[in-house]
Design an enzyme around this catalytic site. Structure first.
Site, PDB file in Angstrom:
ATOM      1  N   LYS A 226       7.092  -5.400  -7.575  1.00  0.00           N
ATOM      2  CA  LYS A 226       6.703  -6.281  -6.766  1.00  0.00           C
ATOM      3  C   LYS A 226       7.251  -7.339  -7.065  1.00  0.00           C
ATOM      4  CE  LYS A 226       3.524  -5.050  -4.249  1.00  0.00           C
ATOM      5  NZ  LYS A 226       3.150  -4.527  -3.336  1.00  0.00           N
TER       6      LYS A 226
ATOM      7  N   TYR B 109       3.869  -1.651 -11.692  1.00  0.00           N
ATOM      8  CA  TYR B 109       3.855  -2.367 -10.219  1.00  0.00           C
ATOM      9  C   TYR B 109       4.163  -3.496 -10.159  1.00  0.00           C
ATOM     10  CZ  TYR B 109      -0.125  -4.888  -6.754  1.00  0.00           C
ATOM     11  OH  TYR B 109       0.002  -5.113  -6.095  1.00  0.00           O
TER      12      TYR B 109
END
Ligand code: ADP
Length: 260
Positions: free
Chosen positions: A159, A155
């Site tokens: 990002k 994740y």
């Protein structure tokens, strides 16, 4: 009613729930016609029906080139143009120590959060080129894209990648009159985040984490949507290429010497 987005057409992806739904609601509340895009088509249609402006729901998997082209076509078919994009659809990933992180999990998160955002961004630029007009894009980033965690590698890598998309697109888009920014939420207890918390045995306890931030609380989806709306609006006419944190101050705390 006169609003900042009267007469504008906005696409919001991942808008059946959480931040995307709050953004669609905010943009419509300020006058925009909204194309509510989500992989859950029924939920997208239900959100669109509940909006105060003429809006439509479209089912699309943002990681699919075909689906992204199809939602753009649906938007243009219905409204003739697209002025604003909130590229928000994303998946969270699991809390997993690096040695245990599978290629499948890594690829799953990257496919939606990076390839999906790239496809949406490219579609926005192609569409704005056709319209020969200005446009604005806001991407949902994350404070995980500005920091590191021991067990959230897929994740947070995705990002960090989103930030690169924003920076490059802002440089390319600036001379064309296209602004590209990101809102980076901190702890916001949406459905997705809450599900991650319960599946990790309370490890991701949002309330206790949020209580250590300067504002001492979690954020709300509406508070994130307000920042996204600002970045899409003419109020932000001189703002591009920025990753704007809406995190209760979480990212400015000096953890080596906390000030309390
Ligand atoms: P958050 O708002 O915190 O980002 P949510 O789970 O509440 O998280 O919202 C994410 C939204 O993105 C959901 O409505 C979900 O269905 C949608 N979504 C997830 N993956 C995709 C995808 N590949 N394409 C389109 N929408 C997606």
């Amino acid at each position: 009613m006169s609003g900042r987005f009267d007469g504008r057409v906005a696409v919001v992806t991942g808008a059946a729930n959480g931040l995307g739904r709050a953004s669609a609601t905010r943009l419509a509340g300020e006058g925009a016609n909204v194309v509510v895009v989500d992989i859950d088509g029924d939920a997208a249609a239900a959100v669109a029906r509940g909006l105060p402006t003429e809006s439509i729901g479209v089912r699309a998997d943002v990681s699919s080139e075909t689906d992204v082209d199809a939602y753009v076509a649906a938007a243009v078919d219905r409204f003739g143009r697209i002025d604003l994009h909130h590229l928000n659809a994303g998946v969270f990933g699991t809390f997993t120590p690096i040695p245990d992180l599978t290629v499948e999990e890594f690829d799953r998160v990257m496919a939606v959060n990076v390839r999906g955002q790239f496809l949406g961004l490219r579609a926005a630029f192609r569409r704005y080129a056709v319209q020969q007009s200005t446009g604005a894009v806001v991407v949902t980033a994350s404070i995980a894209g500005l920091t590191g965690s021991a067990d959230l590698l897929a994740y947070q890598t995705s990002k960090h990648g989103v930030n690169g998309l924003v920076h490059g697109a802002a440089v390319y888009g600036g001379p064309l009159g296209i602004r590209v920014n990101a809102v980076a939420p901190g702890i916001v207890p949406t459905e997705l985040f809450a599900a991650a918390a319960t599946t990790t045995g309370g490890k991701n306890d949002m309330e206790s984490r949020a209580s250590t931030t300067p504002l001492r609380r979690a954020g709300t989806a509406d508070e994130i949507a307000a920042v996204a709306a600002f970045l899409l609006s003419d109020d932000a006419a001189y703002v591009t290429g920025q990753i704007v944190s809406a995190d209760g101050g979480a990212t400015v705390v000096n953890t080596v010497r906390p000030s309390g």
